[in-house]
Design a protein around this motif. Structure first.
Motif, PDB file in Angstrom:
ATOM      1  N   GLU A   1      48.835  -0.969-149.437  1.00  0.00           N
ATOM      2  CA  GLU A   1      47.901  -0.993-148.321  1.00  0.00           C
ATOM      3  C   GLU A   1      48.497  -1.834-147.191  1.00  0.00           C
ATOM      4  O   GLU A   1      48.940  -2.970-147.431  1.00  0.00           O
ATOM      5  N   ALA A   2      48.492  -1.289-146.010  1.00  0.00           N
ATOM      6  CA  ALA A   2      49.019  -2.041-144.860  1.00  0.00           C
ATOM      7  C   ALA A   2      48.033  -1.941-143.707  1.00  0.00           C
ATOM      8  O   ALA A   2      47.435  -0.885-143.488  1.00  0.00           O
ATOM      9  N   VAL A   3      47.852  -3.058-142.998  1.00  0.00           N
ATOM     10  CA  VAL A   3      47.001  -3.058-141.808  1.00  0.00           C
ATOM     11  C   VAL A   3      47.737  -3.766-140.677  1.00  0.00           C
ATOM     12  O   VAL A   3      48.509  -4.699-140.916  1.00  0.00           O
ATOM     13  N   ALA A   4      47.486  -3.303-139.461  1.00  0.00           N
ATOM     14  CA  ALA A   4      48.068  -3.960-138.291  1.00  0.00           C
ATOM     15  C   ALA A   4      46.998  -4.819-137.642  1.00  0.00           C
ATOM     16  O   ALA A   4      45.884  -4.347-137.393  1.00  0.00           O
ATOM     17  N   LEU A   5      47.306  -6.076-137.404  1.00  0.00           N
ATOM     18  CA  LEU A   5      46.366  -6.985-136.741  1.00  0.00           C
ATOM     19  C   LEU A   5      47.090  -7.693-135.607  1.00  0.00           C
ATOM     20  O   LEU A   5      48.202  -8.209-135.799  1.00  0.00           O
ATOM     21  N   SER A   6      46.448  -7.743-134.439  1.00  0.00           N
ATOM     22  CA  SER A   6      47.099  -8.387-133.294  1.00  0.00           C
ATOM     23  C   SER A   6      46.571  -9.796-133.081  1.00  0.00           C
ATOM     24  O   SER A   6      45.426 -10.106-133.451  1.00  0.00           O
ATOM     25  N   ALA A   7      47.389 -10.634-132.497  1.00  0.00           N
ATOM     26  CA  ALA A   7      46.969 -11.969-132.078  1.00  0.00           C
ATOM     27  C   ALA A   7      48.050 -12.534-131.183  1.00  0.00           C
ATOM     28  O   ALA A   7      49.238 -12.372-131.475  1.00  0.00           O
TER      29      ALA A   7
ATOM     30  N   GLN B   1      42.874 -20.133-130.966  1.00  0.00           N
ATOM     31  CA  GLN B   1      41.686 -19.331-131.322  1.00  0.00           C
ATOM     32  C   GLN B   1      42.074 -17.967-131.862  1.00  0.00           C
ATOM     33  O   GLN B   1      41.441 -17.435-132.770  1.00  0.00           O
ATOM     34  N   GLU B   2      43.111 -17.382-131.284  1.00  0.00           N
ATOM     35  CA  GLU B   2      43.536 -16.050-131.741  1.00  0.00           C
ATOM     36  C   GLU B   2      44.150 -16.136-133.145  1.00  0.00           C
ATOM     37  O   GLU B   2      44.014 -15.226-133.953  1.00  0.00           O
ATOM     38  N   ILE B   3      44.814 -17.239-133.420  1.00  0.00           N
ATOM     39  CA  ILE B   3      45.380 -17.439-134.764  1.00  0.00           C
ATOM     40  C   ILE B   3      44.237 -17.560-135.776  1.00  0.00           C
ATOM     41  O   ILE B   3      44.257 -16.939-136.839  1.00  0.00           O
ATOM     42  N   GLU B   4      43.217 -18.332-135.419  1.00  0.00           N
ATOM     43  CA  GLU B   4      42.062 -18.470-136.326  1.00  0.00           C
ATOM     44  C   GLU B   4      41.421 -17.110-136.580  1.00  0.00           C
ATOM     45  O   GLU B   4      41.072 -16.768-137.711  1.00  0.00           O
ATOM     46  N   GLY B   5      41.284 -16.325-135.488  1.00  0.00           N
ATOM     47  CA  GLY B   5      40.685 -14.992-135.621  1.00  0.00           C
ATOM     48  C   GLY B   5      41.511 -14.089-136.522  1.00  0.00           C
ATOM     49  O   GLY B   5      40.967 -13.306-137.313  1.00  0.00           O
ATOM     50  N   LEU B   6      42.838 -14.194-136.414  1.00  0.00           N
ATOM     51  CA  LEU B   6      43.732 -13.385-137.255  1.00  0.00           C
ATOM     52  C   LEU B   6      43.471 -13.664-138.738  1.00  0.00           C
ATOM     53  O   LEU B   6      43.323 -12.739-139.552  1.00  0.00           O
TER      54      LEU B   6
ATOM     55  N   ARG C   1      54.558 -24.420-132.923  1.00  0.00           N
ATOM     56  CA  ARG C   1      53.138 -24.726-133.151  1.00  0.00           C
ATOM     57  C   ARG C   1      52.427 -23.589-133.888  1.00  0.00           C
ATOM     58  O   ARG C   1      51.633 -23.828-134.803  1.00  0.00           O
ATOM     59  N   ALA C   2      52.740 -22.340-133.509  1.00  0.00           N
ATOM     60  CA  ALA C   2      52.074 -21.204-134.167  1.00  0.00           C
ATOM     61  C   ALA C   2      52.434 -21.161-135.649  1.00  0.00           C
ATOM     62  O   ALA C   2      51.576 -20.842-136.489  1.00  0.00           O
ATOM     63  N   ALA C   3      53.674 -21.483-135.971  1.00  0.00           N
ATOM     64  CA  ALA C   3      54.061 -21.476-137.393  1.00  0.00           C
ATOM     65  C   ALA C   3      53.262 -22.528-138.156  1.00  0.00           C
ATOM     66  O   ALA C   3      52.822 -22.304-139.290  1.00  0.00           O
ATOM     67  N   PHE C   4      53.063 -23.677-137.521  1.00  0.00           N
ATOM     68  CA  PHE C   4      52.257 -24.721-138.156  1.00  0.00           C
ATOM     69  C   PHE C   4      50.800 -24.272-138.300  1.00  0.00           C
ATOM     70  O   PHE C   4      50.203 -24.377-139.379  1.00  0.00           O
TER      71      PHE C   4
ATOM     72  N   SER D   1      50.414 -21.618-140.849  1.00  0.00           N
ATOM     73  CA  SER D   1      50.565 -22.185-142.192  1.00  0.00           C
ATOM     74  C   SER D   1      49.281 -22.882-142.618  1.00  0.00           C
ATOM     75  O   SER D   1      48.816 -22.726-143.753  1.00  0.00           O
ATOM     76  N   ARG D   2      48.686 -23.631-141.685  1.00  0.00           N
ATOM     77  CA  ARG D   2      47.439 -24.351-142.030  1.00  0.00           C
ATOM     78  C   ARG D   2      46.337 -23.360-142.384  1.00  0.00           C
ATOM     79  O   ARG D   2      45.608 -23.554-143.361  1.00  0.00           O
ATOM     80  N   GLN D   3      46.246 -22.284-141.608  1.00  0.00           N
ATOM     81  CA  GLN D   3      45.242 -21.253-141.909  1.00  0.00           C
ATOM     82  C   GLN D   3      45.599 -20.518-143.203  1.00  0.00           C
ATOM     83  O   GLN D   3      44.732 -20.201-144.016  1.00  0.00           O
ATOM     84  N   GLY D   4      46.887 -20.230-143.372  1.00  0.00           N
ATOM     85  CA  GLY D   4      47.334 -19.473-144.539  1.00  0.00           C
ATOM     86  C   GLY D   4      47.073 -20.220-145.830  1.00  0.00           C
ATOM     87  O   GLY D   4      46.630 -19.641-146.832  1.00  0.00           O
ATOM     88  N   VAL D   5      47.316 -21.529-145.802  1.00  0.00           N
ATOM     89  CA  VAL D   5      47.108 -22.362-146.986  1.00  0.00           C
ATOM     90  C   VAL D   5      45.663 -22.283-147.454  1.00  0.00           C
ATOM     91  O   VAL D   5      45.371 -22.247-148.649  1.00  0.00           O
TER      92      VAL D   5
END
Ligand SMILES: NC(=O)c1ccc[n+]([C@@H]2O[C@H](COP(=O)([O-])OP(=O)(O)OC[C@H]3O[C@@H](n4cnc5c(N)ncnc54)[C@H](OP(=O)(O)O)[C@@H]3O)[C@@H](O)[C@H]2O)c1
Length: 261
Positions: free
Chosen positions: A56-62, A68-73, A116-119, A122-126
Motif C-alpha cells: 500500500e502506498a499513499v502520497a502526502l504533501s507537506a 504546522q505542515e509537518i505536524e499535519g503530515l 530542522r525538518a529532519a529533527f 523525527s520528533r513526530q515520527g518517534v
C-alpha cells in the motif's frame, strides 16, 4: 527488523534518490508514505509504481519548512496507517552560493529543510514508532540522508554543508536519546545521480566516476540497498555508511566536474 508489512515514510520521495529508497523498501514488503513538496504528478506516478509491487502506498504533501505542515503530515499518517516503523529524512535543498552573498534568509531556508525538518519529523515520527513498539519489541528506525559536505569542507556550499554536518551529529545524538525503542543511522551517498542538467551518458559524469577509487559512478539503487541493510540489522545505531565509491578518501580538494555549476 523484518520489513514485510512495516510502514515507512520517505520524505522527498516523488522522484530521484528518495524514490529509489522508497522503491527499495517497497520491494521488501514495506507500505510506503511517499512525501512530496511540489512534485504532485511525480508523487502520484511513484505511488502507482509502488502499488504495483503489491504494497500500500499513499502520497502526502507537506512543506517541510513549516512546523504546522509537518505536524499535519504525521497526523495524516496516524489516521491512515496508525503506525510508523521507518522514517527516511531524504528531502533537502541543495544550494550553491558564494559566502559573501548568503543572507540570513538563505541560511534559514536551507537549515529549515535540511536540518530542522529532519529533527521535527523525527520528533513526530518517534511518537508513532513508540506507540507501536513497547519496550522489547522491534525498534523503529530513523535514517538520515547526508552527503560529503557533512564531512568535507566544500567551498560555496556553506549553509548546505553546515546543515548536513548538523544532520550527521543529530543522527548520533538521537541514537543515544531514542534507544532502545528507536535506532538512528545515516547514509552518505556520493555520485549516484548526476546533478540536474547533466545526464548519465555525459562525458562529465563518466569522468567524475573515473576519478573515484572504484573507477565509476554509482546508482541510486545502491543507496536503497544500504537503507534496506540498515533497516534489517537491529544491532546498528548511530552509524553512517558511505555509499560513495570511496570519494571521501580524495578529500575536500577534489572537485567533481559539474558540481560547481
Ligand atoms: N543526488 C545525489 O547524487 C546525492 C548525493 C548525495 C546525497 N544526496 C542526498 O540525497 C537526498 C535526495 O537527493 P536528490 O538529489 O534526489 O534530491 P533533489 O532532487 O534535490 O530532491 C529534493 C527533494 O526534497 C524535496 N523538498 C525540498 N524542499 C522541500 C520543502 N520545503 N518541503 C517539502 N519537500 C521539499 C523535494 O520535493 P518536491 O520535488 O516534491 O518539491 C525533492 O523531492 C538529499 O538529502 C541529498 O542531499 C543526493
Amino acid at each position: 527488523m523484518q520489513l514485510k508489512d512495516r510502514v515507512a515514510l520517505v520524505t522527498g520521495a516523488a522522484h530521484r534518490l528518495g524514490k529509489s529508497v522508497a522503491t527499495a523498501l517497497a520491494e521488501q514488503g514495506c507500505h510506503l508514505v511517499v512525501h512530496y513538496g511540489s512534485s504532485e504528478e511525480q508523487a502520484a506516478q511513484t505511488v502507482e509504481e509502488l502499488s504495483n509491487l503489491g504494497i500500500e502506498a499513499v502520497a502526502l504533501s507537506a512543506d517541510l519548512s513549516l512546523e504546522q505542515e509537518i505536524e499535519g503530515l504525521f497526523d495524516r499518517i496516524d489516521s491512515h496507517f496508525g503506525r510508523l516503523d521507518i522514517l527516511v529524512n531524504s528531502a533537502a535543498s541543495f544550494e550553491r552560493q558564494a559566502f559573501e552573498s548568503v543572507a540570513a534568509s538563505d541560511w534559514d531556508r536551507v537549515m529549515a529543510v535540511n536540518l530542522r525538518a529532519a529533527f521535527l519529523c523525527s520528533r513526530q515520527g518517534v511518537r508513532l514508532m513508540e506507540a507501536d513498539h513497547p519496550t522489547g519489541g522491534p525498534p523503529g528506525l530513523i535514517l538520515n540522508i547526508v552527503d560529503l559536505s557533512a564531512v568535507l569542507a566544500w567551498p560555496g556550499y556553506i549553509q548546505h554543508g553546515v546543515s548536513k554536518a548538523g544532520l550527521l551529529h543529530l543522527t548520533r545524538i538521537m541514537a543515544r536519546e531514542l534507544g532502545p525503542e528507536v535506532r538512528v543511522n545515516a547514509v552518505l551517498p556520493g555520485a549516484v545521480l548526476p546533478p540536474p542538467g547533466m545526464t548519465t551518458d555525459s562525458t562529465e559524469w563518466r569522468r567524475m566516476g573515473e576519478r573515484l577509487p572504484v573507477g565509476r559512478t554509482g546508482e541510486p539503487a545502491q543507496v536503497g540497498l544500504t537503507v534496506v541493510f540498515l533497516a534489517e540489522n537491529d544491532f546498528i545505531t548511530g552509524e553512517v555508511i558511505y555509499v560513495d565509491g570511496g570519494e571521501h578518501l580524495l578529500g575536500a580538494g577534489h572537485r567533481r566536474p559539474g558540481a560547481e555549476s
